[in-house]
Write a protein that holds these residues in place. Structure first.
Motif, PDB file in Angstrom:
ATOM      1  N   ASP A  18       0.859  -1.185   0.000  1.00 34.11           N
ATOM      2  CA  ASP A  18       0.000   0.000   0.000  1.00 34.11           C
ATOM      3  C   ASP A  18       0.900   1.242   0.000  1.00 34.11           C
ATOM      4  O   ASP A  18       1.715   1.419   0.898  1.00 34.11           O
ATOM      5  CB  ASP A  18      -0.890  -0.001   1.238  1.00 34.11           C
ATOM      6  CG  ASP A  18      -1.984   1.070   1.180  1.00 34.11           C
ATOM      7  OD1 ASP A  18      -1.711   2.160   0.661  1.00 34.11           O
ATOM      8  OD2 ASP A  18      -3.099   0.810   1.661  1.00 34.11           O
ATOM      9  N   PRO A  19       0.761   2.127  -0.995  1.00 32.95           N
ATOM     10  CA  PRO A  19       1.675   3.273  -1.097  1.00 32.95           C
ATOM     11  C   PRO A  19       1.359   4.411  -0.130  1.00 32.95           C
ATOM     12  O   PRO A  19       2.152   5.366  -0.051  1.00 32.95           O
ATOM     13  CB  PRO A  19       1.472   3.731  -2.547  1.00 32.95           C
ATOM     14  CG  PRO A  19       0.054   3.363  -2.857  1.00 32.95           C
ATOM     15  CD  PRO A  19      -0.189   2.074  -2.124  1.00 32.95           C
ATOM     16  N   ASN A  20       0.246   4.344   0.588  1.00 30.82           N
ATOM     17  CA  ASN A  20      -0.148   5.455   1.464  1.00 30.82           C
ATOM     18  C   ASN A  20       0.604   5.370   2.794  1.00 30.82           C
ATOM     19  O   ASN A  20       0.029   5.100   3.856  1.00 30.82           O
ATOM     20  CB  ASN A  20      -1.656   5.422   1.690  1.00 30.82           C
ATOM     21  CG  ASN A  20      -2.435   5.550   0.400  1.00 30.82           C
ATOM     22  OD1 ASN A  20      -2.355   6.562  -0.280  1.00 30.82           O
ATOM     23  ND2 ASN A  20      -3.177   4.502   0.052  1.00 30.82           N
ATOM     24  N   GLU A  21       1.889   5.617   2.745  1.00 32.59           N
ATOM     25  CA  GLU A  21       2.754   5.399   3.898  1.00 32.59           C
ATOM     26  C   GLU A  21       2.455   6.358   5.042  1.00 32.59           C
ATOM     27  O   GLU A  21       2.538   5.978   6.209  1.00 32.59           O
ATOM     28  CB  GLU A  21       4.222   5.520   3.473  1.00 32.59           C
ATOM     29  CG  GLU A  21       4.644   4.438   2.478  1.00 32.59           C
ATOM     30  CD  GLU A  21       6.100   4.564   2.084  1.00 32.59           C
ATOM     31  OE1 GLU A  21       6.762   5.507   2.596  1.00 32.59           O
ATOM     32  OE2 GLU A  21       6.581   3.747   1.269  1.00 32.59           O
ATOM     33  N   ALA A  22       2.132   7.605   4.726  1.00 31.39           N
ATOM     34  CA  ALA A  22       1.836   8.563   5.792  1.00 31.39           C
ATOM     35  C   ALA A  22       0.608   8.117   6.580  1.00 31.39           C
ATOM     36  O   ALA A  22       0.580   8.200   7.816  1.00 31.39           O
ATOM     37  CB  ALA A  22       1.609   9.953   5.198  1.00 31.39           C
ATOM     38  N   TYR A  23      -0.385   7.631   5.867  1.00 26.26           N
ATOM     39  CA  TYR A  23      -1.576   7.120   6.545  1.00 26.26           C
ATOM     40  C   TYR A  23      -1.238   5.891   7.393  1.00 26.26           C
ATOM     41  O   TYR A  23      -1.663   5.794   8.552  1.00 26.26           O
ATOM     42  CB  TYR A  23      -2.650   6.764   5.510  1.00 26.26           C
ATOM     43  CG  TYR A  23      -3.757   5.924   6.082  1.00 26.26           C
ATOM     44  CD1 TYR A  23      -4.745   6.495   6.879  1.00 26.26           C
ATOM     45  CD2 TYR A  23      -3.795   4.554   5.863  1.00 26.26           C
ATOM     46  CE1 TYR A  23      -5.753   5.715   7.434  1.00 26.26           C
ATOM     47  CE2 TYR A  23      -4.793   3.771   6.416  1.00 26.26           C
ATOM     48  CZ  TYR A  23      -5.772   4.356   7.194  1.00 26.26           C
ATOM     49  OH  TYR A  23      -6.747   3.573   7.760  1.00 26.26           O
ATOM     50  N   ASP A  72      -5.293  13.930   1.764  1.00 20.94           N
ATOM     51  CA  ASP A  72      -3.955  14.506   1.916  1.00 20.94           C
ATOM     52  C   ASP A  72      -3.910  15.478   3.092  1.00 20.94           C
ATOM     53  O   ASP A  72      -2.933  15.508   3.854  1.00 20.94           O
ATOM     54  CB  ASP A  72      -3.536  15.212   0.633  1.00 20.94           C
ATOM     55  CG  ASP A  72      -3.350  14.247  -0.525  1.00 20.94           C
ATOM     56  OD1 ASP A  72      -3.155  13.043  -0.270  1.00 20.94           O
ATOM     57  OD2 ASP A  72      -3.427  14.703  -1.684  1.00 20.94           O
ATOM     58  N   TYR A  73      -4.946  16.276   3.231  1.00 21.30           N
ATOM     59  CA  TYR A  73      -4.989  17.246   4.328  1.00 21.30           C
ATOM     60  C   TYR A  73      -4.920  16.546   5.682  1.00 21.30           C
ATOM     61  O   TYR A  73      -4.144  16.950   6.570  1.00 21.30           O
ATOM     62  CB  TYR A  73      -6.263  18.082   4.246  1.00 21.30           C
ATOM     63  CG  TYR A  73      -6.614  18.773   5.549  1.00 21.30           C
ATOM     64  CD1 TYR A  73      -5.944  19.914   5.967  1.00 21.30           C
ATOM     65  CD2 TYR A  73      -7.594  18.233   6.386  1.00 21.30           C
ATOM     66  CE1 TYR A  73      -6.240  20.518   7.175  1.00 21.30           C
ATOM     67  CE2 TYR A  73      -7.908  18.835   7.601  1.00 21.30           C
ATOM     68  CZ  TYR A  73      -7.230  19.974   7.997  1.00 21.30           C
ATOM     69  OH  TYR A  73      -7.533  20.568   9.197  1.00 21.30           O
ATOM     70  N   VAL A  74      -5.716  15.501   5.867  1.00 23.68           N
ATOM     71  CA  VAL A  74      -5.739  14.806   7.160  1.00 23.68           C
ATOM     72  C   VAL A  74      -4.380  14.211   7.468  1.00 23.68           C
ATOM     73  O   VAL A  74      -3.835  14.394   8.569  1.00 23.68           O
ATOM     74  CB  VAL A  74      -6.828  13.718   7.168  1.00 23.68           C
ATOM     75  CG1 VAL A  74      -6.701  12.849   8.418  1.00 23.68           C
ATOM     76  CG2 VAL A  74      -8.213  14.342   7.108  1.00 23.68           C
ATOM     77  N   CYS A  75      -3.802  13.478   6.536  1.00 21.88           N
ATOM     78  CA  CYS A  75      -2.526  12.810   6.791  1.00 21.88           C
ATOM     79  C   CYS A  75      -1.403  13.813   7.062  1.00 21.88           C
ATOM     80  O   CYS A  75      -0.625  13.660   8.016  1.00 21.88           O
ATOM     81  CB  CYS A  75      -2.152  11.913   5.610  1.00 21.88           C
ATOM     82  SG  CYS A  75      -3.258  10.500   5.387  1.00 21.88           S
ATOM     83  N   GLN A  76      -1.333  14.847   6.257  1.00 14.12           N
ATOM     84  CA  GLN A  76      -0.256  15.822   6.415  1.00 14.12           C
ATOM     85  C   GLN A  76      -0.413  16.642   7.688  1.00 14.12           C
ATOM     86  O   GLN A  76       0.571  16.900   8.403  1.00 14.12           O
ATOM     87  CB  GLN A  76      -0.220  16.744   5.194  1.00 14.12           C
ATOM     88  CG  GLN A  76       0.165  16.030   3.905  1.00 14.12           C
ATOM     89  CD  GLN A  76      -0.058  16.875   2.664  1.00 14.12           C
ATOM     90  OE1 GLN A  76      -0.326  18.084   2.760  1.00 14.12           O
ATOM     91  NE2 GLN A  76       0.047  16.262   1.496  1.00 14.12           N
TER      92      GLN A  76
END
Length: 885
Positions: free
Chosen positions: A416-421, A794-798
């Motif tokens: 899964d590429p959504n590493e920040a999440y 993007d807003y939530v994760c960042q």
């Protein structure tokens, strides 16, 4: 029809688990149409099919094929945990199955009930080695002695691997009087390994008194016990037996002629936490950890010694002349206090031990389930219950789970590429502020507390000398979050948290009575009240110190905090109780599918039935004036029946009930609720959804609406109601795409502009992402929805990554629940082909709804007016008659 081979591996990472035969249980999903008859399934180990595999269908697809199946087998010992455990394959009728009897004990055994006079055995376990009697004794706080008497065993599951029977015990004293407690006993008997697992649930079905809406320890309805002990009476061959207790890994076993083990507290650094206050606000734990008193005898003298430790995980063995008896309890120290005593052919497991030297309070509507295992068979060189102390949890490849479609929107965690999440999610199980570490901060242990999560987000205004005690109580269904993260990753830590949470929420956070007001009976208690200490309310939300204005925030009285104190004071209510706004249940369904544990199915159905019965006006005090629906299932705040958390949670619960049973009563109630709450031509501006403080929860209903749309499509019900839901979702998504923005953009309109608001914005992503996918046939609309959805993700994760409070309990639970579906939507951008070809051009006007209470009060006023007029008329008439005499 052949079943594609499914490889299963160990999810547990315990080296000690690999020397034993393990009874394995695992829930496996299958793609629609791939399996009709579970008897087609076989299990291969090292290329050979096992002789015994037991199956039970847990759920079926709408076409009748198997969707979830529970598989059970006896897993032979493996040399390494890195090897594949087994493969699930199609049964080969010509294959020579490999028996596992060469590593199993011999001899037939059976359980029987002996419902004799008070003090007699409630159960008897008969084997080739003799008979063991099982008794249950309750000692009330005033010294009354009550012995359990059993009903006939009721078979629930029979098979070549395990048989399961249930019974109930009624505890009576010598005069025949009984305590108002219900005791349910479930016995899983593994004949081939001479062992059984007990699950014993004790329940107080009386309603609690809750004066002023406060739910404290010591309120009326509680039952106080001095002791509850399960006693095993061993045969004569154990007269000169030796006793051994292995208490902790790496610690030499204690041995003697008799012994007593008492776990008095958790053994943690914060073992004296204020979390453990009793009804008198006292912490009465006698010492840290456990003690073992061992009695032996040498030729010269008696040998007595005391051994101390912190956290016992005991296995107690009694070695007789021809047989061994063993007892082990999982999560022993976590559910303290507990005690085990062996003396004079008696083995006693004290679930509420008298050694604690204080009374154990079971509140009205509270229950507790204990699990333990026993062995009665041939002597053995290895601990015969090692498999129980080190359970094997199996997990098929997460990619396979996703391919079945049994779990909507699931993708494998790996890749899964959504590493920040993912980093935000993983803070639940890793790092210095994981949920495991949170337990230690307030010592979230003991039989009432273990399995809950410390709600540390409620302590942001607290700077006192000790932590503020706050219990999370499954808000936003953290049980479901744990389950789905386990399904994605196969990491045992998620499974471990799921089971602990599912058990706790069913036992402690659910109000197990039908004798209170309809809105409360059977409901789930809220989390600890915001920014307040749980104090003597424990897990029941509203402590009396709220109404007594003894709240502390930031270590000061509210009146000393100026504006902040005024805000906090306004946010406090004097009391309340269970309601539809806190009815989270889907996680129990996932836990049931993964384990086959019927308690979880019962819990999920209880939540669904709760929605139906709180709506029934015949169960309220207003029933004499109106039998209309109460509106309790949709009222998220006073007088508000629009999209909200009550309607969202109610809809989820009803859909879970429908999935588990197929009973149309749940779907009918769900559709009635949807029509009440929202409409495809809703005047959204009139709902004031932009006021986050007042209406933040509207997205909860829309999220539940997406599940309803999926469920209808899965069952081929593409009817008016389905089209109504799609049109309603699109209507609200259009408004969101044009008007929604991050909640913290208007921080000045919020009472507490915390990290939680950022995490809640992931709900906006979820609704818009689903709407974008659903509208794939309309590229322009889908593009608008997708762009806004991507913005919120993007807003939530960042934003959360920049916040030092990102690992607090509530934002982490929200991340566990929402966001994991993103990769699936990326891989599957087109909507399903079986959506309705057209939507209705027009829908009837929204149905007006007036709750029962409003109708009843209106009618009561009319009756009062009519009565007053009638009384006046009678009075005037009487006066005229008197004057005419």
């Amino acid at each position: 029809m052949a079943v594609e081979p499914i490889t299963v591996r160990f999810a547990t990472a315990v080296d000690e688990a690999f020397g034993f035969v393990h009874p394995v249980r695992i829930g496996i999903p299958f793609a629609a149409g791939s399996l009709r008859d579970p008897e087609q399934i076989a299990v291969e180990v090292s290329g050979d099919q096992l002789s015994h595999v037991q199956t039970r269908v847990l759920h079926r697809w709408p076409d009748g094929s198997v969707k979830w199946c529970l598989l059970r087998w006896l897993q032979p010992p493996l040399a390494t945990k890195d090897a594949d455990v087994a493969r699930i394959v199609s049964r080969d009728p010509n294959a020579a199955p490999v028996p596992v009897s060469s590593v199993l004990a011999n001899g037939k055994s059976a359980w029987k009930v002996a419902a004799g006079k008070s003090g007699d055995a409630a159960l008897r376990w008969s084997t080739g080695h003799g008979v063991i009697g099982v008794r249950s004794r309750l000692l009330s706080a005033d010294g009354g002695e009550f012995w359990g008497q059993g009903n006939a065993l009721e078979p629930c599951e029979m098979g070549p691997v395990v048989s399961r029977n249930v019974t109930e015990w009624v505890h009576r004293d010598s005069s025949g009087a009984s305590l108002p407690l219900e005791t349910k006993v479930s016995i899983e008997h593994f004949e081939q390994i001479s062992a059984a697992i007990f699950r014993v649930t004790i329940r107080n079905p009386q309603p609690a008194t809750h004066p002023g809406g406060n739910w404290d320890l010591g309120n009326g309805g509680s039952i106080f016990l001095k002791d509850w002990t399960i006693e095993f009476s061993l045969p004569e061959m154990f007269a000169n037996a030796s006793v051994t207790a292995a208490c902790e890994p790496g610690v030499s076993p204690s041995a003697g002629e008799s012994l007593k083990l008492f776990q008095a507290s958790s053994g943690g650094e914060n073992w004296l936490s204020r979390n453990h206050v009793d009804k008198d606000r006292q912490v009465r734990l006698p010492f840290r950890g456990y003690r073992v008193e061992v009695n032996g005898r040498s030729r010269e003298r008696s040998d007595r010694r005391t051994i101390e430790g912190l956290r016992a995980t005991p296995q107690v063995l009694v070695a007789g002349e021809q047989a061994t008896f063993g007892l082990a309890m999982r999560r022993f120290w976590e559910n303290f206090p507990k005690a085990i005593e062996v003396t004079n052919r008696q083995v006693r497991l004290s679930l509420f031990p008298a050694d604690s030297d204080y009374v154990h309070e079971i509140q009205g509507g509270e229950q507790k389930t204990h699990e333990f295992a026993v062995y009665f068979g041939d002597p053995t060189d290895q601990p015969p219950l090692g498999w129980y102390q080190h359970p094997v949890v199996l997990q098929p490849n997460a990619e396979y789970f996703a391919q079945t479609g049994a779990i909507p929107y699931l993708t494998e965690r790996r890749g899964d590429p959504n590493e920040a999440y993912q980093a935000l999610v993983d803070s639940a199980i890793e790092g210095d502020d994981s949920f495991y570490q949170k337990r230690e901060k307030i010592d979230e242990y003991g039989w009432r507390h273990f399995g809950d999560i410390y709600g540390d987000h409620e302590a942001v205004y607290h700077d006192g000398p000790t932590p503020l005690i706050s219990h999370y109580n499954n808000q936003y269904d953290c049980t479901g979050g744990f389950a789905v993260q386990f399904l994605r990753s196969g990491d045992y830590r998620w499974f471990d948290q799921m089971i602990a949470s599912a058990d706790h929420v069913w036992d402690i956070d659910t109000y197990h009575t039908q004798a209170d007001k309809s809105l409360y009976s059977g409901g789930l208690f809220w989390h600890t009240y915001h920014y307040a200490d749980a104090d003597t309310a424990n897990h029941r939300s509203y402590p009396r110190n709220l109404s007594q204005s003894r709240l502390m925030a930031g270590g000061k009285d509210l009146k000393e905090l100026g504006t902040t104190g005024e805000r906090l004071a306004k946010n406090y209510a004097i009391g309340g109780g269970p309601s539809a706004s806190h009815n989270y249940s889907t996680g129990w369904m996932w836990a049931y599918f993964l384990t086959g544990q019927d308690d979880y199915r019962q819990a999920a159905l209880n939540a669904a039935d709760y929605v139906i019965h709180i709506e029934d006006g015949r169960g309220t005090k207003f029933r004499w004036l109106s039998s209309a629906d109460t509106g309790y299932a949709s009222e998220s705040s006073v007088g508000y029946h629009g999209p909200g958390r009550a309607s969202g949670n109610s809809l989820h619960a009803l859909l879970t009930g429908f999935e588990l049973t197929g009973d149309t009563k749940y779907m009918t109630a769900a559709e009635k609720l949807i029509r009440r709450v929202a409409h495809p031509t809703e005047n959204i501006d009139s709902l004031d959804l932009g006021n986050a403080e007042l209406r933040w929860f509207y997205t909860m209903f829309l999220q539940a609406l997406t599940r309803y749309i999926d469920t209808k499509r899965e069952y081929g019900q593409q009817d008016f109601e389905h089209a109504y839901a799609i049109a309603t979702l699109n209507h609200f998504a259009q408004w969101m795409s044009e008007n929604e923005r991050p909640t913290l953009d208007q921080a000045d309109r919020l009472q507490y502009p915390t990290e939680t608001w950022v995490a809640q914005d992931m709900r906006k992503w979820h609704v818009l992402q689903y709407a974008a996918w659903l509208n794939g046939g309309d590229p322009d609309r889908a593009k608008r929805f997708q762009e806004k959805a991507d913005f919120f993700f993007d807003y939530v994760c960042q934003t959360l990554h920049r916040m030092p409070t990102r690992t607090l309990c509530r934002p982490v639970v929200l991340m566990m629940q929402f966001g994991w579906q993103r990769e699936w939507f990326r891989r599957n951008p087109r909507p399903p082909a079986n959506l309705p070809k057209r939507l209705f051009a027009q829908f009837p006007p929204r149905e007006s709804f007036t709750p029962q209470r409003t109708i009843a009060i209106r009618r009561a006023k009319l009756l009062l007016v009519a009565s007053a007029i009638g009384f006046t008329a009678l009075s005037v008439g009487g006066l005229v008659l008197l004057l005419n005499r």
